[in-house]
Design a protein around this motif. Sequence first.
Motif, PDB file in Angstrom:
ATOM      1  N   PRO A   2       0.786  -1.328   0.230  1.00 34.07           N
ATOM      2  CA  PRO A   2      -0.124  -0.047   0.050  1.00 34.07           C
ATOM      3  C   PRO A   2       0.940   1.370  -0.109  1.00 34.07           C
ATOM      4  O   PRO A   2       0.293   2.311  -0.443  1.00 34.07           O
ATOM      5  N   GLY A  57      -2.366  -4.613  -2.284  1.00 38.05           N
ATOM      6  CA  GLY A  57      -1.924  -3.778  -1.485  1.00 38.05           C
ATOM      7  C   GLY A  57      -2.015  -2.457  -2.334  1.00 38.05           C
ATOM      8  O   GLY A  57      -2.275  -1.404  -1.491  1.00 38.05           O
ATOM      9  N   LYS A 111      -5.389  -0.633  -2.277  1.00 43.86           N
ATOM     10  CA  LYS A 111      -5.922  -0.332  -0.811  1.00 43.86           C
ATOM     11  C   LYS A 111      -6.008   0.987  -0.296  1.00 43.86           C
ATOM     12  O   LYS A 111      -6.958   1.521   0.004  1.00 43.86           O
TER      13      LYS A 111
END
Length: 593
Positions: free
Chosen positions: A78, A148, A151
């Motif tokens: 992320p 990720g 996200k």
Amino acid sequence: MTDKKDPEKKKVNKGTSKEVFGYPISIFFIVVNEFCERFSYYGMRAVLVLYFTYFLRWDDDLATSIYHTFVALCYLTPILGAIVADSWLGKFKTIIYLSIVYAIGQVAMAVSAIHDITDTDGDGIPNNMSFHVALSMVGLFLIALGTGGIKPCVAAFGGDQFSDHQDKQRRTFFSVFYLCINGGSLLSTIITPILRAQECGIKSKESCYSLAFGVPAALMVVALLVFIVGSGMYYKDEPQGNIMLDVCKCIGFAIKNRFRHRSTRYPKRQHWMDWAEEKYDKLLIAQIKMVLKVLFLYIPLPMFWTLFDQKGSRWTLQATTMDGNFGALVIQPDQMQTVNPILILTLVPIMDIFIYPLIQKCGLNFTPLKRMTVGMFLAAIAFVCAALVQIEIDVSIKQCVYHLTTFHRFIFVNGMNTVVNVSTTSVYFGLIEPLYYSNYSLIKNIQPNSVSMALQIPQYFFITAGEVMFSVTGLEFSYSQAPSNMKAVLQAGWLLTVAIGNFIVLIVAELAKLSKQWTEFVLFASLLVAVCFIFSIMAHFYTYMDPAEIEAQFKKKGDDDEDDKSKRQRPEVEMVKRCSVNSHKEDDKQTRI
């Protein structure tokens, strides 16, 4: 139909979106996208550790290590996704591109679980296991990069669709968004284990992991298509630069400047970040100081996630040795994870409406940091419960065996990677080598595993109660203590604690090598209790801040400095004017003379 405008840039939005009941239609595409994506992720993850142990035939420690490595990567990427979105591609393109990567990864996982591809002799076991391992690892890497990376983008992109006057609708959107996350998680954790339990195959019938991974892959493709369909309706903000890069540059300059002036002849400064004042604004430095103060509290937090995320690995493996028969309902081992989202949806309102107000009425100052401390302690209790359940399992059955019957004649097959000692009340079979079987013997009866999966409910209750008090409160605390433009930095730091926690699991799984599983549970519980004690001391000395007030003081000070500067310049201007007038007078005199 109205065009949205960026209030700062005064630009008309490229896309247009009608409103229904005060909400832009574009957000419905985002909500559906999030539900499908969460279904895809949690559905795949629910059966992942069993895929490792039963399809790839890894031992429990290796399966646990790879599982937690994957989860850790899902919480590291992320940061990369946020930087790419804010500094380069923008949220919309980042979501599109990484969703494509995500979908390819899910398809790769589904293909890797088709045993018929390399099962040349038709015995149900792939003959080229390296192909399946390699393809599944590539798939997991792409999934980690995709899930990720998007996200930090999806929720923020949804929030961007609302105008300034739609604060109420924006709050409702985030509530529905969170509900979609839990709804997708709950449904997928129920459905994919059922799909896995089905038998499929051309040459031989085996557990259908390909279907269990294929449905989440299909949902991810649907998520991508739904998001693309709404493209023309979205408000797409241009990349504005990532604050995390500015923070890193400022910290790096402060460290470098401090090292350059390490000699004693240079006067000390109140805080080491003050060494960045030569280049950076004092307000930015003050904001970074507040962030660093919170990040220091984050140091002990990974230990909570070390325990929490094992419900998808060690606890699922524990459930495979238990009886899932609940009468009219038969629970699969990987379906026990559904207890967590069910309890979350139950405990969050109970805590907010009853527990916390009751504690407050009792006159107790139950601060956010105290709640987090209690949450860590509850997670430790959950692992003590898991250890007690494991002891019960070890007492009731000491080996994992499969049995075949012919008129009460039994043969025991050792499907484990270690030697097992098999005996019943009437017959001793002796030691059975890995992947080997015993001689036929005539015995009266064999009792199946009688330890019910219901015994895992207490540990799920304590770990979920700990999650509610630790995670929900921790996010609230971080948001309240973060400066207005640094909330993303603290969010990145929070996700980093989850990643580190998962790395701790794989380190312990590989290095500890404890002979009994219950001792490992006790070890993790003990470590968290120790960390909980350290965190309570750190929390005791923490002073709560009001970032808005601190920022206002610096802004006011900056305005005062500007006023003082302008006041200092006025006499100088007047003096220059007087000098100029006097000079002209002297010139006039000289001219007359």
